[in-house]
Design a protein around this motif. Sequence first.
Motif, PDB file in Angstrom:
ATOM      1  N   ASP A   1       0.821  -1.265  -0.120  1.00 59.27           N
ATOM      2  CA  ASP A   1      -0.001  -0.158  -0.014  1.00 59.27           C
ATOM      3  C   ASP A   1       0.860   1.301   0.275  1.00 59.27           C
ATOM      4  O   ASP A   1       0.406   2.367  -0.392  1.00 59.27           O
ATOM      5  N   LEU A   2       2.286   1.174   0.476  1.00 55.24           N
ATOM      6  CA  LEU A   2       3.050   2.211   0.596  1.00 55.24           C
ATOM      7  C   LEU A   2       3.786   2.478  -0.694  1.00 55.24           C
ATOM      8  O   LEU A   2       4.435   3.572  -0.682  1.00 55.24           O
ATOM      9  N   GLY A   3       3.655   1.670  -1.541  1.00 54.73           N
ATOM     10  CA  GLY A   3       4.229   1.629  -2.881  1.00 54.73           C
ATOM     11  C   GLY A   3       5.567   0.794  -2.870  1.00 54.73           C
ATOM     12  O   GLY A   3       6.255   1.042  -4.136  1.00 54.73           O
ATOM     13  N   VAL A   4       5.995  -0.095  -1.935  1.00 56.23           N
ATOM     14  CA  VAL A   4       7.120  -0.838  -2.018  1.00 56.23           C
ATOM     15  C   VAL A   4       7.106  -1.919  -3.228  1.00 56.23           C
ATOM     16  O   VAL A   4       5.885  -2.282  -3.523  1.00 56.23           O
ATOM     17  N   ALA A   5       8.114  -2.066  -4.009  1.00 54.63           N
ATOM     18  CA  ALA A   5       8.051  -3.249  -5.087  1.00 54.63           C
ATOM     19  C   ALA A   5       8.655  -4.281  -4.751  1.00 54.63           C
ATOM     20  O   ALA A   5       8.663  -5.424  -5.510  1.00 54.63           O
ATOM     21  N   ARG A   6       9.440  -4.493  -3.679  1.00 51.88           N
ATOM     22  CA  ARG A   6      10.261  -5.766  -3.297  1.00 51.88           C
ATOM     23  C   ARG A   6      10.204  -5.923  -1.737  1.00 51.88           C
ATOM     24  O   ARG A   6      10.753  -4.736  -1.223  1.00 51.88           O
ATOM     25  N   VAL A   7      10.073  -6.949  -1.241  1.00 53.61           N
ATOM     26  CA  VAL A   7      10.124  -7.037   0.269  1.00 53.61           C
ATOM     27  C   VAL A   7      10.866  -8.308   0.506  1.00 53.61           C
ATOM     28  O   VAL A   7      10.579  -9.384   0.095  1.00 53.61           O
ATOM     29  N   SER A   8      12.077  -8.217   0.897  1.00 52.63           N
ATOM     30  CA  SER A   8      12.922  -9.214   1.350  1.00 52.63           C
ATOM     31  C   SER A   8      13.050  -9.798   2.491  1.00 52.63           C
ATOM     32  O   SER A   8      12.588  -9.024   3.512  1.00 52.63           O
ATOM     33  N   LEU A   9      13.134 -11.136   2.721  1.00 53.48           N
ATOM     34  CA  LEU A   9      13.192 -11.767   4.133  1.00 53.48           C
ATOM     35  C   LEU A   9      14.774 -11.815   4.716  1.00 53.48           C
ATOM     36  O   LEU A   9      14.874 -12.032   5.774  1.00 53.48           O
ATOM     37  N   GLY A  10      15.610 -11.519   3.883  1.00 52.22           N
ATOM     38  CA  GLY A  10      16.989 -11.427   4.399  1.00 52.22           C
ATOM     39  C   GLY A  10      17.303 -12.672   5.223  1.00 52.22           C
ATOM     40  O   GLY A  10      17.064 -13.852   4.622  1.00 52.22           O
ATOM     41  N   SER A  11      18.035 -12.443   6.307  1.00 53.17           N
ATOM     42  CA  SER A  11      18.343 -13.963   7.070  1.00 53.17           C
ATOM     43  C   SER A  11      17.444 -14.338   8.138  1.00 53.17           C
ATOM     44  O   SER A  11      17.683 -15.216   8.955  1.00 53.17           O
ATOM     45  N   LEU A  12      16.155 -13.837   8.087  1.00 51.82           N
ATOM     46  CA  LEU A  12      15.183 -14.216   8.828  1.00 51.82           C
ATOM     47  C   LEU A  12      14.843 -15.846   8.787  1.00 51.82           C
ATOM     48  O   LEU A  12      14.939 -16.389   9.846  1.00 51.82           O
ATOM     49  N   LEU A  13      14.590 -16.249   7.837  1.00 54.40           N
ATOM     50  CA  LEU A  13      14.488 -17.886   7.669  1.00 54.40           C
ATOM     51  C   LEU A  13      15.539 -18.563   8.126  1.00 54.40           C
ATOM     52  O   LEU A  13      15.327 -19.437   8.862  1.00 54.40           O
ATOM     53  N   PHE A  14      16.915 -18.177   7.762  1.00 56.56           N
ATOM     54  CA  PHE A  14      17.814 -19.050   8.314  1.00 56.56           C
ATOM     55  C   PHE A  14      17.996 -18.901   9.931  1.00 56.56           C
ATOM     56  O   PHE A  14      18.096 -19.859  10.544  1.00 56.56           O
ATOM     57  N   ARG A  15      17.743 -17.822  10.379  1.00 52.20           N
ATOM     58  CA  ARG A  15      17.750 -17.559  12.033  1.00 52.20           C
ATOM     59  C   ARG A  15      16.632 -18.225  12.676  1.00 52.20           C
ATOM     60  O   ARG A  15      16.807 -18.852  13.626  1.00 52.20           O
ATOM     61  N   VAL A  16      15.469 -18.432  11.856  1.00 47.96           N
ATOM     62  CA  VAL A  16      14.211 -19.012  12.343  1.00 47.96           C
ATOM     63  C   VAL A  16      14.522 -20.603  12.671  1.00 47.96           C
ATOM     64  O   VAL A  16      14.156 -21.204  13.519  1.00 47.96           O
TER      65      VAL A  16
END
Length: 254
Positions: free
Chosen positions: A206-221
């Motif tokens: 809704d804010l106009g962002v075109a890409r959202v990355s998860l970075g290292s989150l999945l690895f750390r989880v």
Amino acid sequence: MTSFADLHVPGTPLLLPNAWDHASAVALAGQGFAAIGTTSLGVAAAAGLPDGTAATRAETLLLARRLGGSGFLLSVDAEGGFSDDPAEVAEVARELADAGAVGINLEDGLADGGLVPVARQAAKIAAVKAAVPDLFVNARTDTHWLGGREGETRSRLDAYQAAGADGVFVPGLSDPDTIAALVLDVGVPLNVLYAPTGPTVAQLGDLGVARVSLGSLLFRVALSAALDTAAAIRSGGQVTASARSYAEVQHLSS
């Protein structure tokens, strides 16, 4: 197949999960994600090396070669290009593209908490685009992560765009008003790092962002789940985490 660039739609952001090895990448692709990224922290930690120190060029290229022909769009986190020399960074990009990568993430943060000089980072981006014009360059600035340098964000993004960046990435940016203003200011797709305590993917769209990355989150989880499971078994508790079967994991390599 839809091109990687075409997946970056302001308002309908590409959700890019980041893998750290063959199994995690193929498993994520099997869940229907349009593209898969890699996480430099996960790749480095899995190899027993520090992240952000240009120590994992070989490991990063090896993973790209393993994943490049797997039938999904691959973007590679290449830290700062593993060199201060733009020509060497361009060679890394060429090798990644030859391996099948369609995108590269280049960051300006340094291991000591500083930032690469703007001109040098812009030169890296320009060299990559000259060497591999079709490779999607996501130019990351760590101004918000470092703290106290947020005021440099716009000038750095302007310089990176002028050098040919296809997208810009500002991890640590979570304030909705700041995100919305930056979307209006930049001329290329804006990438934001997902934060569990920040806006949802829909809200970022809704804010106009075109890409959202998860970075290292999945690895750390995943690492936390492994540690919690081992601790629960040792203490006689119940295993609460779900687990893929042996056959399912074996199938990922078939």
